[in-house]
Design an enzyme around this catalytic site. Structure first.
Site, PDB file in Angstrom:
ATOM      1  N   ILE A 286       0.824  -1.200   0.000  1.00 33.14           N
ATOM      2  CA  ILE A 286       0.000   0.000   0.000  1.00 33.14           C
ATOM      3  C   ILE A 286       0.865   1.258   0.000  1.00 33.14           C
ATOM      4  O   ILE A 286       0.635   2.191  -0.771  1.00 33.14           O
ATOM      5  CB  ILE A 286      -0.947   0.020   1.219  1.00 33.14           C
ATOM      6  N   LYS A 402     -10.844  -5.282   9.542  1.00 33.17           N
ATOM      7  CA  LYS A 402     -10.692  -6.171  10.702  1.00 33.17           C
ATOM      8  C   LYS A 402     -10.726  -5.409  12.029  1.00 33.17           C
ATOM      9  O   LYS A 402     -10.762  -6.011  13.102  1.00 33.17           O
ATOM     10  CB  LYS A 402      -9.394  -6.970  10.574  1.00 33.17           C
ATOM     11  N   THR A 464      -9.790 -22.052   4.379  1.00 32.67           N
ATOM     12  CA  THR A 464     -10.060 -22.293   5.793  1.00 32.67           C
ATOM     13  C   THR A 464     -11.460 -22.834   6.051  1.00 32.67           C
ATOM     14  O   THR A 464     -11.651 -23.739   6.866  1.00 32.67           O
ATOM     15  CB  THR A 464      -9.859 -20.990   6.601  1.00 32.67           C
TER      16      THR A 464
END
Length: 604
Positions: A286, A402, A464
């Site tokens: 980024i 998150k 996952t």
């Protein structure tokens, strides 16, 4: 063949065409053919006139391999005007114009000269068609781009691809032929066409496609297990970085990225142009892209601050080779070093700071929560306080989805870092803001590079959980949001991008396998189970932060929930005395706002 030899050959060829046309015109009219002053003057006039006009219209500079309608129009003008000039000379010298002979001569000249130009191309095309044994290729898109691709592939004897069919949804083109290549139907016929024409390669040649349309086409192509490629980026073609023959494989980024957010260039110019900009974490995915995007607005200086010398060196060299009018300065430093941060910001006194330095890997931070605190929380606090001390105008922190209702140490530390930024905004003249977005496609350590390595190794791909979903965005899109947020900042905001619908990781894995030219059965997919700290679904705003009004196309500002600074001070001073489990619980409690009596809600 040299240009002079080629020019001489064409002049001789056209001269023979002129004399032959004049001879046959008199022969057809059954006139007595003998040399008279009338015929000599007419022949010389026609010959000289044609050559002069051919030179004027640059007929002798045309490349015969690409002879087309344009060359035919030039020949028509040259021949027609030379005939008209001859008619005028006949009338001036002899008060008579041999109209029938001139008309027949005109027709014969068009046939001879035009035919001589196209015979070579017909021969070359037929020769190459036999010689070119490249892979049979299906071109999707029979527009200008597709036609250009087909012409390039057919005329390039060294090409590894050979076009045999077009696919296009335009009904007016279907069942027609372009350069001898049939347009066999719409996108729904891709799978059938691959079998019928024994296709080995597919090229998508529609630059104007949006993401949704491209996704539809790629889904059809994926049913064939044939390699699918697309044109290079238009800007790369324009800048000359690549040629039209430099096809690239369709990437998962092409399917998941949204249409780009259009930046407010005027506002950004006012904010960045001729200013000093500092980027922390400038060597990361980024941070380095922020440097590229910011450089387009011509700041006077960009300070590249990072902890890893190799990554900083790499981005510095790239920028130096691209923007020679900007002063790029490198600072190798750790954001955890408070004194160094103060020294660097006082030294350069930037007007804008983009804070992209952070630990971001969820499983690693679960096992090392103290390091997450040091880098994400204390590092942010150090740079923010240094920015305040150096009287920076705007401080923009890069955050993550998150940080919303965090269940991981990484998410909790990023949410606490947001709180640090919000707290600093209440006590400083510097405008402090945070920018929150989802997973970044292709960034180091992200899921796509991992999947690609697993596919290259023959599989299986590890997912996952079958229901796990994530928001995705491209590195350029994330970076544009960050710099746009800096221009929109009033202070204290958390900017959030409207990221569309989340993507199932299992679908991402399947698409990537198919785009790599394999079937899901060949590679295989296994489920490894949710890792510590992970959630099945990510959020961009929690229920207390939802604010639906957009402040810029696809950019929202969330309501900010934060706690008083004294709780952050307690965490920063005491975290090293806590066990890993105690620290994890403390981080999640603070980030989740579970601090009694002192919780505040501020609306923007």
């Amino acid at each position: 063949m040299t240009y002079r030899k080629r020019l001489l050959l064409l002049i001789i060829l056209d001269s023979l065409c002129v004399f032959t046309a004049i001879y046959f015109s008199h022969l057809i009219l059954s006139t007595k053919y003998y040399l008279t002053p009338f015929l000599v003057v007419s022949s010389l006039t026609l010959l000289i006139g044609h050559h002069l006009l051919a030179a004027y219209y640059k007929l002798y500079k045309r490349v015969l391999e690409y002879a087309s309608i344009g060359e035919l129009v030039t020949i028509f003008k040259s021949v027609t005007y030379s005939i008209l000039i001859t008619a005028v000379v006949q009338f001036l010298f002899y008060q008579d114009v041999y109209i029938r002979a001139l008309v027949i001569t005109w027709m014969l000249l068009m046939l001879f000269i035009g035919g001589s130009r196209f015979v070579w191309r017909l021969y070359r095309d037929a020769y190459l068609k036999v010689k070119n044994q490249g892979e049979r290729t299906l071109i999707i898109g029979a527009g200008s781009a597709g036609t250009m691709i087909a012409r390039q592939l057919k005329n390039n004897s060294g090409s590894k691809l050979y076009p045999v069919a077009f696919i296009d949804d335009d009904c007016q083109k279907q069942q027609m032929e372009i350069m001898g290549i049939p347009v066999i139907g719409g996108v729904n016929l891709i799978e059938k066409s691959v079998i019928e024409f024994d296709i080995k390669n597919i090229i998508i040649a529609i630059p104007s496609l949006n993401k949704k349309e491209l996704n539809k086409i790629v889904q059809e192509c994926s049913k064939t297990n044939v390699r699918t490629q697309t044109l290079p980026m238009i800007e790369d073609l324009v800048l000359g970085k690549v040629s039209v023959n430099d096809f690239r494989d369709v990437r998962i980024e092409d399917l998941l990225g949204r249409e780009p957010v259009k930046l407010d260039d005027k506002n950004l110019l006012d904010t960045i142009h001729h200013q000093t900009i500092l980027v922390t974490g400038a060597g990361g995915s980024i941070g380095s892209e922020i440097c590229r995007q910011v450089s387009k607005y011509k700041p006077s200086k960009i300070v590249l601050l990072g902890h890893g010398e190799n990554s900083i060196y790499t981005i510095e060299q790239e920028l130096l080779n691209t923007y020679d009018e900007i002063n790029f300065v490198t600072e190798i430093a750790d954001v955890q070093d408070k004194d160094k941060m103060f020294a660097i910001l006082l030294k350069h006194r930037p007007s804008m700071v983009y804070h992209a330095a952070a630990h971001k890997h969820v499983p690693l931070m679960e096992r090392n929560p103290e390091e997450a605190v040091k880098n994400n929380v204390i590092g942010t606090k150090n740079v923010a306080e240094a920015a305040d001390h150096a009287k920076v105008k705007t401080f923009v922190m890069v955050s993550t989805d998150k940080a919303v209702n965090p269940t991981s140490v990484m998410g909790a530390t990023k949410r606490i870092a947001e709180m640090v930024v919000q707290h600093m905004d209440t006590i400083s003249n510097t405008r402090f803001v945070a920018v929150r977005f989802g997973n970044v496609l292709g960034s180091r350590g992200s899921v796509i590079p991992l999947f690609k390595k697993q596919i290259q190794a023959g599989g299986p791909v590890t997912v996952t959980h079958p229901d796990m979903e994530r928001y995705f965005m491209t590195i350029p899109e994330a970076s544009r949001l960050v710099i746009q947020a800096g221009a929109l900042a009033r202070g204290g905001e958390i900017f959030v991008l409207d990221m569309g619908d989340p993507v199932k990781i299992i679908d991402l894995a399947k698409n990537l396998i198919k785009l790599s030219g394999y079937s899901v059965e060949d590679i295989g997919i296994v489920y490894s189970g949710i890792r510590p700290g992970e959630k099945l679904f990510e959020e961009l705003l929690n229920e207390n932060e939802v604010h639906h009004k957009q402040v810029f196309p696809k950019i929202h500002i969330g309501k900010a929930t934060f706690i008083e600074g004294k709780f952050l001070s307690v965490l920063i001073n005491e975290f090293e005395n806590l066990s890993i489990d105690e620290l994890r619980v403390t981080l999640l409690d603070i980030a989740g706002g579970r601090v009694k009596e002192e919780k505040l809600v501020v609306n923007y």
